[in-house]
Scaffold this active site. Structure first.
Site, PDB file in Angstrom:
ATOM      1  N   SER A   1       4.644   2.760   7.805  1.00 56.37           N
ATOM      2  CA  SER A   1       4.369   1.572   6.993  1.00 56.37           C
ATOM      3  C   SER A   1       5.589   1.179   6.174  1.00 56.37           C
ATOM      4  CB  SER A   1       3.207   1.837   6.049  1.00 56.37           C
ATOM      5  OG  SER A   1       1.992   1.827   6.725  1.00 56.37           O
TER       6      SER A   1
ATOM      7  N   HIS B   1       0.819  -1.221   0.000  1.00 56.34           N
ATOM      8  CA  HIS B   1       0.000   0.000   0.000  1.00 56.34           C
ATOM      9  C   HIS B   1       0.854   1.272   0.000  1.00 56.34           C
ATOM     10  CE1 HIS B   1       0.425  -0.238   4.501  1.00 56.34           C
ATOM     11  NE2 HIS B   1       0.394   1.081   4.402  1.00 56.34           N
TER      12      HIS B   1
ATOM     13  N   ASP C   1       0.473  -7.632   1.531  1.00 54.43           N
ATOM     14  CA  ASP C   1       0.862  -6.231   1.662  1.00 54.43           C
ATOM     15  C   ASP C   1       2.381  -6.051   1.641  1.00 54.43           C
ATOM     16  OD1 ASP C   1       0.308  -3.518   1.779  1.00 54.43           O
ATOM     17  OD2 ASP C   1       0.297  -3.457   3.969  1.00 54.43           O
TER      18      ASP C   1
END
Length: 375
Positions: free
Chosen positions: A223, A117, A147
């Protein structure tokens, strides 16, 4: 970045521009007289410039904590990744967007692991190294299901993080997170907590993933960054945070053992080869989401079947209710997907189903899931 689940906030925040200051050198000419030796001359220059180096001071053991050591060893291998993408506004006009996440260098020739993402929809990727340099990155491969993505930069002899063994992680041991919360202005931030839990099973967009839970502070921009143990080993890649009112200290990382297997396939093929059944299925919650009312007590309803897919070739039809896979009951979409994901391409599975109140069993040979045309 906003995910499909209401409970989870994907980390994707505005990029911030950093400014580098460059100092020019200056020379000092001595007057007539006795010339100093080179060492003495350098000492004079340092004193004049105010750069005289202080004597090394030993750091007390109480200050030289595991977090300090991890910051020194892993910090240089954590990068910022700026994603320049194209989106559409309310009037369907194309607009350029920017977001910043983190990444971890795992090979000195420029291979970096991050979250899918973080790089999703990227028109351009810019990798900001810990030393202040920025390099254009190219996408090697990505896997939406876990992911995970791999990015490559054209560089050599980069600092590399050491991967640990996430199967050996213990609840309660220290956890150190390194990343770029809120963008590059806070690049290389270090936060400390503990491992709160292992094998947390979370459902995101009808897929089930196992994660490491930690209370180390993780914010948008973290992230793709590193979650480390006290030995300076990366044990997870930070991925999500539980975003709900009154909830604090619940962040999650993808176990590094899972990450390493995904990395290997992404570097080899650019994607992860997975088996698939070839059906569109509903349980009660997913049916309601699409405006259908499903009146079944057990199993999942087969809404569509691709004729050339494994399920279609085995004879499954629209309207069948799948009850079990290999003797294990399946009552949700995520349970079916988990059972299929536990197998490999070419495996044979038994599917127990109900058709018009008649129970039957069929053997299905799993095939590789077709890749999107843009892969």
């Amino acid at each position: 970045m906003q995910g499909k689940s209401k409970k989870f906030a994907r980390f994707f925040c505005a990029a911030l521009t950093s400014t580098a200051l460059i100092f020019g050198g200056c020379g000092i000419t001595q007057g007539e007289g006795v010339k100093d030796s080179p060492a003495e001359e350098n000492s004079v220059v340092e004193k004049v410039l105010g750069n005289e180096k202080p004597a090394a001071v030993a750091v007390a053991s109480g200050r030289n904590t595991p977090a300090v050591q991890v910051a020194k060893t892993v910090g240089p291998a954590v990068v910022g990744i700026t994603n320049k993408a194209v989106a559409r506004d309310f009037f369907n006009r194309k607009i350029e967007t920017e977001g910043v996440g983190s990444g971890v260098i795992f090979r000195k020739d420029g291979y970096i692991v991050t979250n899918n993402h973080v790089i999703a929809g990227a028109k351009e990727l810019i990798v900001s190294l810990a030393d202040g340099n920025s390099i254009n990155g190219t996408l090697v491969g990505t896997d939406e299901m876990t992911d995970i993505a791999v990015v490559k930069v054209d560089a050599k002899d980069l600092p590399v993080a050491k991967f640990g063994n996430s199967d050996d992680v213990m609840v309660g041991e220290p956890a150190i997170a390194i990343g770029n919360p809120m963008g590059l202005e806070f690049q290389g931030s270090v936060t400390v907590g503990i491992i709160s839990a292992l094998n947390r099973t979370l459902e995101l967009s009808d897929r089930r993933i196992n994660l490491i839970q930690t209370d180390a502070a993780i914010s948008p921009g973290n992230s793709g960054g590193a979650l480390c143990n006290a030995e300076g080993e990366v044990i997870g890649i930070n991925s999500a945070k539980l975003a709900a009112n009154g909830v604090e200290g619940m962040a999650f990382a993808i176990p590094i053992n899972t990450v390493q297997s995904i990395i290997s396939e992404l570097m080899e093929k650019g994607y992860v080869a997975r088996p698939y059944l070839g059906v569109t299925i509903f349980d009660k919650p997913t049916a309601a989401r699409y405006g259908y009312q499903l009146n079944i007590d057990k199993g999942v309803y087969v809404f569509q079947v691709a004729l050339d897919a494994p399920a279609g070739r085995a004879g499954l039809q629209r309207g069948d209710i799948i009850l079990k896979i290999d003797d294990k009951e399946v009552n949700s979409v995520s349970e079916v997907r988990a059972e299929i994901a536990a197998h490999k391409v070419g495996d044979k599975i038994k599917v127990y189903y109900d058709r018009d109140d008649k129970k039957s069993t069929v053997e299905v040979t799993l095939q590789e899931m077709p890749q999107p045309s843009n892969q």
